[in-house]
Design a protein around this motif. Structure first.
Motif, PDB file in Angstrom:
ATOM      1  N   GLY A  97       0.810  -1.214   0.000  1.00  0.00           N
ATOM      2  CA  GLY A  97       0.000   0.000   0.000  1.00  0.00           C
ATOM      3  C   GLY A  97       0.840   1.260   0.000  1.00  0.00           C
ATOM      4  N   SER A  98       1.920   1.264   0.765  1.00  0.00           N
ATOM      5  CA  SER A  98       2.791   2.446   0.847  1.00  0.00           C
ATOM      6  C   SER A  98       3.539   2.678  -0.464  1.00  0.00           C
ATOM      7  CB  SER A  98       3.785   2.281   2.003  1.00  0.00           C
ATOM      8  OG  SER A  98       3.112   2.152   3.237  1.00  0.00           O
ATOM      9  N   VAL A  99       4.028   1.591  -1.064  1.00  0.00           N
ATOM     10  CA  VAL A  99       4.740   1.715  -2.342  1.00  0.00           C
ATOM     11  C   VAL A  99       3.806   2.231  -3.430  1.00  0.00           C
ATOM     12  CG1 VAL A  99       5.871   0.421  -4.185  1.00  0.00           C
ATOM     13  CG2 VAL A  99       6.481  -0.021  -1.805  1.00  0.00           C
ATOM     14  N   LEU A 100       2.592   1.679  -3.493  1.00  0.00           N
ATOM     15  CA  LEU A 100       1.624   2.137  -4.489  1.00  0.00           C
ATOM     16  C   LEU A 100       1.227   3.592  -4.264  1.00  0.00           C
ATOM     17  CD1 LEU A 100      -0.722  -0.980  -4.806  1.00  0.00           C
ATOM     18  CD2 LEU A 100       0.958  -0.157  -6.459  1.00  0.00           C
ATOM     19  N   THR A 101       1.142   3.990  -3.003  1.00  0.00           N
ATOM     20  CA  THR A 101       0.825   5.390  -2.701  1.00  0.00           C
ATOM     21  C   THR A 101       1.931   6.312  -3.202  1.00  0.00           C
ATOM     22  OG1 THR A 101      -0.437   4.769  -0.734  1.00  0.00           O
ATOM     23  CG2 THR A 101       0.310   7.043  -0.871  1.00  0.00           C
ATOM     24  N   LEU A 102       3.173   5.936  -2.957  1.00  0.00           N
ATOM     25  CA  LEU A 102       4.306   6.744  -3.429  1.00  0.00           C
ATOM     26  C   LEU A 102       4.328   6.827  -4.952  1.00  0.00           C
ATOM     27  CD1 LEU A 102       7.428   5.910  -1.219  1.00  0.00           C
ATOM     28  CD2 LEU A 102       6.333   8.135  -1.540  1.00  0.00           C
ATOM     29  N   LYS A 103       4.082   5.704  -5.619  1.00  0.00           N
ATOM     30  CA  LYS A 103       4.113   5.683  -7.075  1.00  0.00           C
ATOM     31  C   LYS A 103       2.988   6.513  -7.676  1.00  0.00           C
ATOM     32  CE  LYS A 103       5.039   1.941  -9.278  1.00  0.00           C
ATOM     33  NZ  LYS A 103       5.004   0.532  -9.791  1.00  0.00           N
ATOM     34  N   PRO A 118       3.910   7.892   3.276  1.00  0.00           N
ATOM     35  CA  PRO A 118       4.087   6.553   2.703  1.00  0.00           C
ATOM     36  C   PRO A 118       5.515   6.033   2.835  1.00  0.00           C
ATOM     37  CG  PRO A 118       3.763   8.186   0.974  1.00  0.00           C
ATOM     38  CD  PRO A 118       3.447   8.854   2.268  1.00  0.00           C
ATOM     39  N   ALA A 119       6.508   6.945   2.828  1.00  0.00           N
ATOM     40  CA  ALA A 119       7.886   6.508   3.056  1.00  0.00           C
ATOM     41  C   ALA A 119       8.032   5.937   4.465  1.00  0.00           C
ATOM     42  CB  ALA A 119       8.843   7.678   2.854  1.00  0.00           C
ATOM     43  N   ALA A 120       7.383   6.586   5.431  1.00  0.00           N
ATOM     44  CA  ALA A 120       7.382   6.056   6.798  1.00  0.00           C
ATOM     45  C   ALA A 120       6.630   4.738   6.866  1.00  0.00           C
ATOM     46  CB  ALA A 120       6.744   7.076   7.748  1.00  0.00           C
ATOM     47  N   GLY A 121       5.625   4.580   6.011  1.00  0.00           N
ATOM     48  CA  GLY A 121       4.898   3.317   5.952  1.00  0.00           C
ATOM     49  C   GLY A 121       5.790   2.176   5.488  1.00  0.00           C
ATOM     50  N   ILE A 122       6.672   2.471   4.529  1.00  0.00           N
ATOM     51  CA  ILE A 122       7.605   1.457   4.053  1.00  0.00           C
ATOM     52  C   ILE A 122       8.569   1.056   5.169  1.00  0.00           C
ATOM     53  CG2 ILE A 122       9.508   1.026   2.445  1.00  0.00           C
ATOM     54  CD1 ILE A 122       8.061   2.815   0.435  1.00  0.00           C
ATOM     55  N   VAL A 123       9.102   2.045   5.872  1.00  0.00           N
ATOM     56  CA  VAL A 123      10.000   1.761   6.994  1.00  0.00           C
ATOM     57  C   VAL A 123       9.269   0.961   8.070  1.00  0.00           C
ATOM     58  CG1 VAL A 123      11.386   2.792   8.838  1.00  0.00           C
ATOM     59  CG2 VAL A 123      11.402   3.807   6.550  1.00  0.00           C
ATOM     60  N   SER A 124       8.028   1.352   8.352  1.00  0.00           N
ATOM     61  CA  SER A 124       7.244   0.648   9.368  1.00  0.00           C
ATOM     62  C   SER A 124       6.991  -0.795   8.964  1.00  0.00           C
ATOM     63  CB  SER A 124       5.907   1.370   9.580  1.00  0.00           C
ATOM     64  OG  SER A 124       6.104   2.674  10.084  1.00  0.00           O
ATOM     65  N   SER A 223     -17.870   1.947  -4.045  1.00  0.00           N
ATOM     66  CA  SER A 223     -17.764   3.401  -4.172  1.00  0.00           C
ATOM     67  C   SER A 223     -16.392   3.737  -4.725  1.00  0.00           C
ATOM     68  CB  SER A 223     -17.975   4.084  -2.819  1.00  0.00           C
ATOM     69  OG  SER A 223     -16.833   3.930  -1.997  1.00  0.00           O
ATOM     70  N   ASP A 224     -16.193   5.001  -5.020  1.00  0.00           N
ATOM     71  CA  ASP A 224     -14.908   5.436  -5.572  1.00  0.00           C
ATOM     72  C   ASP A 224     -14.082   6.217  -4.543  1.00  0.00           C
ATOM     73  OD1 ASP A 224     -16.479   7.655  -5.375  1.00  0.00           O
ATOM     74  OD2 ASP A 224     -16.181   8.351  -7.435  1.00  0.00           O
ATOM     75  N   ARG A 225     -14.416   6.059  -3.272  1.00  0.00           N
ATOM     76  CA  ARG A 225     -13.749   6.823  -2.233  1.00  0.00           C
ATOM     77  C   ARG A 225     -12.634   6.041  -1.537  1.00  0.00           C
ATOM     78  NH1 ARG A 225     -16.203  11.523  -0.429  1.00  0.00           N
ATOM     79  NH2 ARG A 225     -18.062  12.097  -1.594  1.00  0.00           N
ATOM     80  N   MET A 226     -12.480   4.783  -1.858  1.00  0.00           N
ATOM     81  CA  MET A 226     -11.429   3.961  -1.269  1.00  0.00           C
ATOM     82  C   MET A 226     -10.549   3.420  -2.384  1.00  0.00           C
ATOM     83  SD  MET A 226      -9.901   2.533   1.328  1.00  0.00           S
ATOM     84  CE  MET A 226     -11.045   2.827   2.694  1.00  0.00           C
ATOM     85  N   THR A 227      -9.313   3.896  -2.449  1.00  0.00           N
ATOM     86  CA  THR A 227      -8.392   3.430  -3.475  1.00  0.00           C
ATOM     87  C   THR A 227      -7.706   2.143  -3.012  1.00  0.00           C
ATOM     88  OG1 THR A 227      -6.511   4.689  -2.618  1.00  0.00           O
ATOM     89  CG2 THR A 227      -7.995   5.813  -4.178  1.00  0.00           C
ATOM     90  N   LEU A 228      -7.094   1.435  -3.952  1.00  0.00           N
ATOM     91  CA  LEU A 228      -6.394   0.200  -3.613  1.00  0.00           C
ATOM     92  C   LEU A 228      -5.237   0.452  -2.643  1.00  0.00           C
ATOM     93  CD1 LEU A 228      -5.964  -2.826  -3.946  1.00  0.00           C
ATOM     94  CD2 LEU A 228      -4.602  -2.343  -6.009  1.00  0.00           C
ATOM     95  N   PRO A 229      -4.391   1.480  -2.858  1.00  0.00           N
ATOM     96  CA  PRO A 229      -3.320   1.723  -1.886  1.00  0.00           C
ATOM     97  C   PRO A 229      -3.850   2.010  -0.484  1.00  0.00           C
ATOM     98  CG  PRO A 229      -2.854   2.884  -3.920  1.00  0.00           C
ATOM     99  CD  PRO A 229      -4.251   2.354  -4.046  1.00  0.00           C
TER     100      PRO A 229
END
Length: 256
Positions: A97-103, A118-124, A223-229
């Motif tokens: 999820g974090s990688v996709l968010t960054l991309k 999202p970078a902190a998400g990757i570290v976490s 709905s369209d309010r929740m993305t995959l990342p």
């Protein structure tokens, strides 16, 4: 009611509440809105959602008070059995999820906070994976647990900024509750390496995180309010919290 019976009842109740909330969310998304995507005047969808979420959490809270209330230790968490793959799956979901968010960020308009989170998400995610595999732990493990806790808090703050522009509160209730419970749970887990973990609260907010995260899944499909990342990120964090809660509900941890 003994600790063991309370733990068993809590597991069953959490599953039932999670299923009920998910089904209720599907009904709301399918039937509560008009053709313009708005709630009709006089709709009870919002108060019903708030009430049902509050009742479900209150039931978990009451049952959690029956659990062992002695301080928890880091040794309560295992690296064996089914817990390990579940923890690694959690870290993998958060990482994806974090990688996709960054991309997906537009480098021309992105702000520093939107990149750092999202970078902190990757570290976490990396720390969570190491946490799952590391068998020997000490008080220093507090720092390993602290980084993911800070990440969840920062992620919630960043989302609050976006939610402040959303006039439809009903759209954000599940993800707001899921992130709030996850943030509290992550902070509570930092106490276990110091042998001051609060078992009852950790079980309550861990199960709450999973219960409300499950409620966000229908939003991705209906709905369209929740993305995959976003979905992968909250599912990863919530799964980690749920696993911690389930480990604390084991017979061994409830009788020590």
């Amino acid at each position: 009611m003994s600790n063991i019976k309370a733990a068993a009842a809590l597991r069953k109740t959490a599953i039932c509440c999670a299923a009920l909330l998910a089904v209720f969310r599907i009904v709301i998304l399918q039937a509560a809105f008009d053709k313009e995507g708005l709630l009709p005047r006089g709709s009870i969808a919002l108060p019903a959602t708030v009430l049902l979420c509050a009742v479900a959490f209150a039931v978990l809270c009451i049952l959690s008070l029956k659990l062992n209330g002695h301080p928890g230790r880091e040794s309560f968490f295992s690296v064996q059995g089914v817990w390990l793959p579940m923890k690694l799956l959690s870290a993998g979901l958060l990482l994806a999820g974090s990688v996709l968010t960054l991309k997906g960020l537009d480098s021309l308009s992105v702000k520093s906070a939107e990149t750092l989170i999202p970078a902190a998400g990757i570290v976490s995610a990396v720390l969570m994976g190491w946490n799952a595999l590391r068998e020997k732990r000490g008080a220093w493990f507090f720092w390993v647990r602290l980084i993911p806790a800070i990440f969840t808090g920062a992620a919630l703050v960043l989302r609050f900024r976006a939610w402040s522009y959303d006039p439809m509160i009903i759209h954000i209730i599940p993800v707001l509750l899921a992130w709030t419970c996850s943030m509290v749970e992550m902070m509570l887990l930092t106490g276990f390496p110091l042998n001051v973990g609060h078992r009852r609260s950790s079980v309550l907010f861990g199960l709450g995180a999973g219960m409300f995260a499950g409620m966000t899944i229908p939003d991705f499909f209906l709905s369209d309010r929740m993305t995959l990342p976003d979905l992968l990120t909250i599912l990863g964090v919530a799964l980690w919290c749920v696993v911690a809660a389930l480990e604390l509900l084991r017979r061994r941890t409830q009788t020590n």
